[in-house]
Design a protein around this motif. Structure first.
Motif, short mmCIF file in Angstrom:
data_model
loop_
_atom_site.label_atom_id
_atom_site.label_comp_id
_atom_site.label_asym_id
_atom_site.label_seq_id
_atom_site.Cartn_x
_atom_site.Cartn_y
_atom_site.Cartn_z
N VAL A 196 0.86 -1.18 0.00
CA VAL A 196 0.00 0.00 0.00
C VAL A 196 0.90 1.23 0.00
O VAL A 196 1.72 1.41 0.90
N ASP A 197 0.72 2.07 -1.01
CA ASP A 197 1.55 3.26 -1.20
C ASP A 197 0.65 4.48 -1.17
O ASP A 197 -0.23 4.63 -2.02
N VAL A 198 0.88 5.38 -0.20
CA VAL A 198 0.08 6.59 -0.06
C VAL A 198 1.01 7.80 -0.09
O VAL A 198 2.00 7.85 0.65
N LYS A 199 0.70 8.77 -0.96
CA LYS A 199 1.53 9.96 -1.10
C LYS A 199 0.67 11.21 -0.98
O LYS A 199 -0.39 11.31 -1.59
N VAL A 200 1.15 12.18 -0.20
CA VAL A 200 0.50 13.47 -0.04
C VAL A 200 1.48 14.54 -0.48
O VAL A 200 2.60 14.62 0.04
N ASP A 201 1.08 15.37 -1.47
CA ASP A 201 1.99 16.40 -1.96
C ASP A 201 1.67 17.75 -1.36
O ASP A 201 0.73 17.90 -0.57
N SER A 202 2.46 18.76 -1.74
CA SER A 202 2.33 20.09 -1.15
C SER A 202 1.06 20.81 -1.59
O SER A 202 0.72 21.86 -1.05
N TYR A 203 0.34 20.26 -2.57
CA TYR A 203 -0.93 20.84 -3.01
C TYR A 203 -2.12 20.08 -2.42
O TYR A 203 -3.26 20.23 -2.89
N SER A 204 -1.85 19.26 -1.40
CA SER A 204 -2.89 18.50 -0.67
C SER A 204 -3.56 17.44 -1.53
O SER A 204 -4.69 17.03 -1.23
N ASN A 205 -2.90 17.00 -2.59
CA ASN A 205 -3.40 15.88 -3.36
C ASN A 205 -2.93 14.58 -2.72
O ASN A 205 -1.78 14.46 -2.32
N VAL A 206 -3.83 13.62 -2.62
CA VAL A 206 -3.52 12.33 -2.01
C VAL A 206 -3.57 11.25 -3.09
O VAL A 206 -4.60 11.05 -3.73
N SER A 207 -2.44 10.58 -3.29
CA SER A 207 -2.36 9.50 -4.28
C SER A 207 -2.19 8.18 -3.55
O SER A 207 -1.35 8.06 -2.66
N THR A 208 -3.00 7.20 -3.92
CA THR A 208 -2.98 5.90 -3.27
C THR A 208 -2.85 4.80 -4.32
O THR A 208 -3.51 4.85 -5.36
N LYS A 209 -1.99 3.82 -4.01
CA LYS A 209 -1.82 2.68 -4.91
C LYS A 209 -1.73 1.41 -4.06
O LYS A 209 -0.91 1.33 -3.15
N VAL A 210 -2.58 0.45 -4.38
CA VAL A 210 -2.61 -0.83 -3.68
C VAL A 210 -2.22 -1.91 -4.68
O VAL A 210 -2.89 -2.09 -5.70
N THR A 211 -1.14 -2.63 -4.39
CA THR A 211 -0.63 -3.67 -5.28
C THR A 211 -0.75 -5.02 -4.61
O THR A 211 -0.33 -5.19 -3.47
N VAL A 212 -1.33 -5.96 -5.33
CA VAL A 212 -1.53 -7.32 -4.81
C VAL A 212 -0.90 -8.30 -5.79
O VAL A 212 -1.17 -8.24 -6.99
N SER A 213 -0.07 -9.19 -5.29
CA SER A 213 0.56 -10.20 -6.13
C SER A 213 0.20 -11.59 -5.62
O SER A 213 -0.14 -11.77 -4.45
N GLY A 214 0.26 -12.56 -6.52
CA GLY A 214 0.03 -13.94 -6.12
C GLY A 214 -1.41 -14.38 -6.10
O GLY A 214 -1.70 -15.51 -5.73
N VAL A 215 -2.36 -13.49 -6.50
CA VAL A 215 -3.76 -13.92 -6.56
C VAL A 215 -3.91 -15.02 -7.59
O VAL A 215 -4.59 -16.03 -7.36
N LEU A 216 -3.27 -14.82 -8.75
CA LEU A 216 -3.17 -15.85 -9.78
C LEU A 216 -1.68 -16.06 -10.06
O LEU A 216 -0.87 -15.16 -9.86
N PRO A 217 -1.29 -17.23 -10.52
CA PRO A 217 0.13 -17.48 -10.79
C PRO A 217 0.72 -16.47 -11.76
O PRO A 217 0.13 -16.16 -12.80
#
Length: 274
Positions: free
Chosen positions: A67-88
């Protein structure tokens, strides 16, 4: 997979990294605070001319989830959720930005012994679709990518390329800009401490040619010096030193021989990791 081809975006990456990676002509500061619990924190500040911007990035790494969450100086919030191994051999990533409610995107990656496929779809009523694929092996790969805008029912990009990778050299040929630009790149490791690279670009619409050549030299186990010269008369120099484990100070300079009245560009980047 180590025995399979790299994603299409990695074709020509070794030469691009030598020619462009770590060069900066601004002032940049990065502080990374790792954690044994899987939670990491990174703060970045960038001063460009008279403007200062920054962001704070928090990354949590679990067994199969990041889980990657980034907040910049303009108050924008970027979120990225990466999941591996659900399928081979498959990895999925969901990303979005707040307050941009149309920024949602789903990325899927599939890696096989003889293929690497990446796809992306925007999560909105008129999404942008992108697909790239590479086939072959870790030594020789052939691939392409295409982007389609459902709002205008038009192709936003279509590129193709072929790459050859060996331990001591790498060569790539890329057709980009919807077939309007041809790029050829080559990197050769002279020995474990010295490497040279070149990139030649031809634009079919204007019949223009351009090139960049560069080199990398490992002065000692903690210091790397890089050089770059382009046909537009710009000469760049970079010196990077690892003054403590995983902490780097990088000094970059660029001189434009065609702008004799302009001062050389200077940049400083400091990356700290306790």
């Amino acid at each position: 997979m180590a025995s399979g081809p790299a994603p299409f975006s990695d074709i020509g990456k070794r030469a691009r990294d030598l020619l462009t990676k770590d060069y900066t002509f601004d002032h940049k500061f990065t502080l990374t605070l790792p954690s044994s619990t899987g939670m990491g924190l990174t703060a970045t500040g960038l001063k460009k001319d008279q403007i200062f911007v920054g962001d704070i990035n928090t990354v949590y790494k679990g067994e199969n989830t990041t889980v990657d969450v980034k907040v910049d100086s303009y108050s924008n919030v970027s979120t990225k959720v990466t999941v591996s191994g659900v399928l081979p051999s498959t990895k999925a990533a969901l990303s979005f930005k707040i307050p941009d409610h149309k920024s949602g995107k789903l990325d899927l990656q599939y890696l096989h012994h003889h293929a690497a496929i990446d796809s992306s779809i925007g999560l909105n009523p008129t999404p942008l679709l992108e697909v790239s694929a590479a086939i072959g092996s870790k030594d020789l790969s052939l691939g392409g990518e295409v982007g389609f805008d459902t709002a205008s029912a038009s192709l936003t990009k279509y590129n193709a390329g072929i790459g050859l990778n060996r331990p001591d050299f790498s060569a790539a040929l890329l057709l980009t800009d919807k077939g309007q630009t041809l790029k050829a790149s080559y990197i050769h490791s002279v020995d474990p401490f010295h490497a040279v690279a070149a990139e030649l670009t031809h634009r079919f619409s204007t019949y223009e040619n351009s090139f960049s050549i560069g080199s990398s030299h490992t002065v000692d186990p903690c210091t790397v010096v890089k050089t770059r010269f382009s046909d537009n008369g710009k000469l760049a120099l970079l010196s990077q030193r690892e003054w403590r484990p995983k902490s780097f100070i990088t000094v970059s300079a660029e001189y434009d021989s065609k702008a004799i009245n302009a001062a050389p560009k200077l940049g400083l980047a400091l990356a700290l990791k306790p």
